[in-house]
Design a protein around this motif. Structure first.
Motif, short mmCIF file in Angstrom:
data_model
loop_
_atom_site.label_atom_id
_atom_site.label_comp_id
_atom_site.label_asym_id
_atom_site.label_seq_id
_atom_site.Cartn_x
_atom_site.Cartn_y
_atom_site.Cartn_z
N THR A 25 0.83 -1.20 0.00
CA THR A 25 0.00 0.00 0.00
C THR A 25 0.87 1.26 0.00
O THR A 25 0.61 2.21 -0.75
CB THR A 25 -0.93 0.00 1.22
OG1 THR A 25 -1.74 -1.17 1.19
CG2 THR A 25 -1.82 1.22 1.23
N ARG A 26 1.90 1.25 0.82
CA ARG A 26 2.80 2.42 0.84
C ARG A 26 3.47 2.61 -0.51
O ARG A 26 3.60 3.74 -1.01
CB ARG A 26 3.85 2.26 1.94
CG ARG A 26 3.28 2.40 3.33
CD ARG A 26 4.38 2.21 4.37
NE ARG A 26 3.82 2.08 5.70
CZ ARG A 26 3.68 3.07 6.54
NH1 ARG A 26 4.05 4.28 6.19
NH2 ARG A 26 3.16 2.87 7.73
N SER A 27 3.90 1.51 -1.12
CA SER A 27 4.54 1.58 -2.43
C SER A 27 3.59 2.14 -3.48
O SER A 27 3.97 2.99 -4.29
CB SER A 27 5.02 0.18 -2.84
OG SER A 27 5.43 0.15 -4.17
N GLN A 28 2.35 1.67 -3.47
CA GLN A 28 1.37 2.15 -4.44
C GLN A 28 1.02 3.63 -4.20
O GLN A 28 0.80 4.37 -5.16
CB GLN A 28 0.09 1.31 -4.36
CG GLN A 28 0.27 -0.12 -4.84
CD GLN A 28 0.62 -0.20 -6.31
OE1 GLN A 28 0.14 0.56 -7.12
NE2 GLN A 28 1.50 -1.13 -6.64
N ASN A 29 0.99 4.06 -2.95
CA ASN A 29 0.73 5.47 -2.66
C ASN A 29 1.84 6.37 -3.20
O ASN A 29 1.58 7.45 -3.73
CB ASN A 29 0.55 5.70 -1.16
CG ASN A 29 -0.82 5.28 -0.68
OD1 ASN A 29 -1.75 5.18 -1.46
ND2 ASN A 29 -0.94 5.03 0.60
N VAL A 30 3.09 5.93 -3.07
CA VAL A 30 4.21 6.70 -3.64
C VAL A 30 4.07 6.77 -5.15
O VAL A 30 4.25 7.83 -5.76
CB VAL A 30 5.56 6.05 -3.23
CG1 VAL A 30 6.71 6.64 -4.03
CG2 VAL A 30 5.80 6.23 -1.74
N TYR A 31 3.74 5.63 -5.77
CA TYR A 31 3.57 5.58 -7.22
C TYR A 31 2.45 6.52 -7.67
O TYR A 31 2.60 7.27 -8.63
CB TYR A 31 3.28 4.14 -7.64
CG TYR A 31 3.05 3.96 -9.11
CD1 TYR A 31 4.08 4.10 -10.03
CD2 TYR A 31 1.79 3.63 -9.60
CE1 TYR A 31 3.88 3.93 -11.38
CE2 TYR A 31 1.57 3.46 -10.95
CZ TYR A 31 2.61 3.60 -11.83
OH TYR A 31 2.39 3.44 -13.17
N ASP A 65 0.44 11.68 -10.00
CA ASP A 65 -0.32 12.92 -9.82
C ASP A 65 0.53 14.12 -10.21
O ASP A 65 0.05 15.02 -10.90
CB ASP A 65 -0.79 13.02 -8.38
CG ASP A 65 -1.66 14.24 -8.13
OD1 ASP A 65 -2.49 14.56 -9.01
OD2 ASP A 65 -1.50 14.88 -7.07
N GLU A 66 1.79 14.11 -9.79
CA GLU A 66 2.69 15.22 -10.15
C GLU A 66 2.91 15.27 -11.66
O GLU A 66 2.91 16.35 -12.26
CB GLU A 66 4.01 15.06 -9.42
CG GLU A 66 3.93 15.29 -7.93
CD GLU A 66 5.24 14.99 -7.23
OE1 GLU A 66 6.27 14.79 -7.90
OE2 GLU A 66 5.22 14.94 -5.99
N SER A 67 3.08 14.10 -12.30
CA SER A 67 3.32 14.06 -13.74
C SER A 67 2.11 14.57 -14.51
O SER A 67 2.24 15.36 -15.45
CB SER A 67 3.63 12.63 -14.18
OG SER A 67 4.81 12.18 -13.59
N PHE A 68 0.91 14.11 -14.12
CA PHE A 68 -0.29 14.56 -14.81
C PHE A 68 -0.56 16.04 -14.55
O PHE A 68 -1.09 16.74 -15.42
CB PHE A 68 -1.50 13.73 -14.40
CG PHE A 68 -1.52 12.37 -15.05
CD1 PHE A 68 -1.40 12.23 -16.41
CD2 PHE A 68 -1.68 11.23 -14.28
CE1 PHE A 68 -1.42 10.98 -17.01
CE2 PHE A 68 -1.70 9.98 -14.87
CZ PHE A 68 -1.57 9.85 -16.24
N GLY A 69 -0.20 16.53 -13.38
CA GLY A 69 -0.36 17.96 -13.11
C GLY A 69 0.49 18.80 -14.04
O GLY A 69 0.04 19.82 -14.56
N GLY A 70 1.73 18.35 -14.26
CA GLY A 70 2.61 19.06 -15.20
C GLY A 70 2.09 19.01 -16.62
O GLY A 70 2.11 20.01 -17.35
N ALA A 71 1.59 17.85 -17.03
CA ALA A 71 1.05 17.72 -18.39
C ALA A 71 -0.21 18.57 -18.54
O ALA A 71 -0.44 19.18 -19.60
CB ALA A 71 0.74 16.26 -18.69
#
Length: 126
Positions: free
Chosen positions: A60-66, A71-77
């Motif tokens: 779960t922690r790994s998936q949250n980081v992913y 989210d950051e990548s899509f925000g930039g796009a």
């Protein structure tokens, strides 16, 4: 259930004397062994569940980081596309010189679309 059985065994031992006491002790030892076996079995199951919960937490922690990275990548796009759309709107709202440029731009987009479509279908057939 153990209390009822032990109470019954004790009661029988008092009624029948020593003979019942020996069988009562033997039955009590068997019950203790069974309890020990069941306790060990339960401890193994609890350990397995604890390990499984730990693995789920780690995943779960790994998936949250992913998801945070996505989210950051899509925000930039999104901001890049927003700026591009605003520029195209400005170009469309301009004077007659911009209309000619807008037509060339639209024609170029259509040509690029068909070119990519042709290349994609050709590559997938091979």
């Amino acid at each position: 259930p153990d209390i009822c059985i032990r109470g019954f065994i004790t009661c029988m031992a008092r009624m029948n004397g020593g003979k019942a006491r020996k069988s009562g002790l033997h039955a009590e030892e068997m019950l203790d062994q069974e309890n020990d076996r069941l306790t060990d079995n339960l401890a193994m199951k609890v350990s397995s569940l604890k390990s499984l919960a730990s693995d789920i937490e780690r995943e779960t922690r790994s998936q949250n980081v992913y998801l945070g990275d996505m989210d950051e990548s899509f925000g930039g796009a999104g901001s890049l596309l927003s700026g591009t759309v605003n520029r195209v709107k400005g170009m469309m709202m301009g004077g007659s010189a911009n209309r000619k440029l807008t037509c060339y731009f639209a024609i170029a987009l259509v040509v690029l679309f068909f070119l990519f479509y042709y290349l994609f279908t050709r590559v997938t057939r091979e």
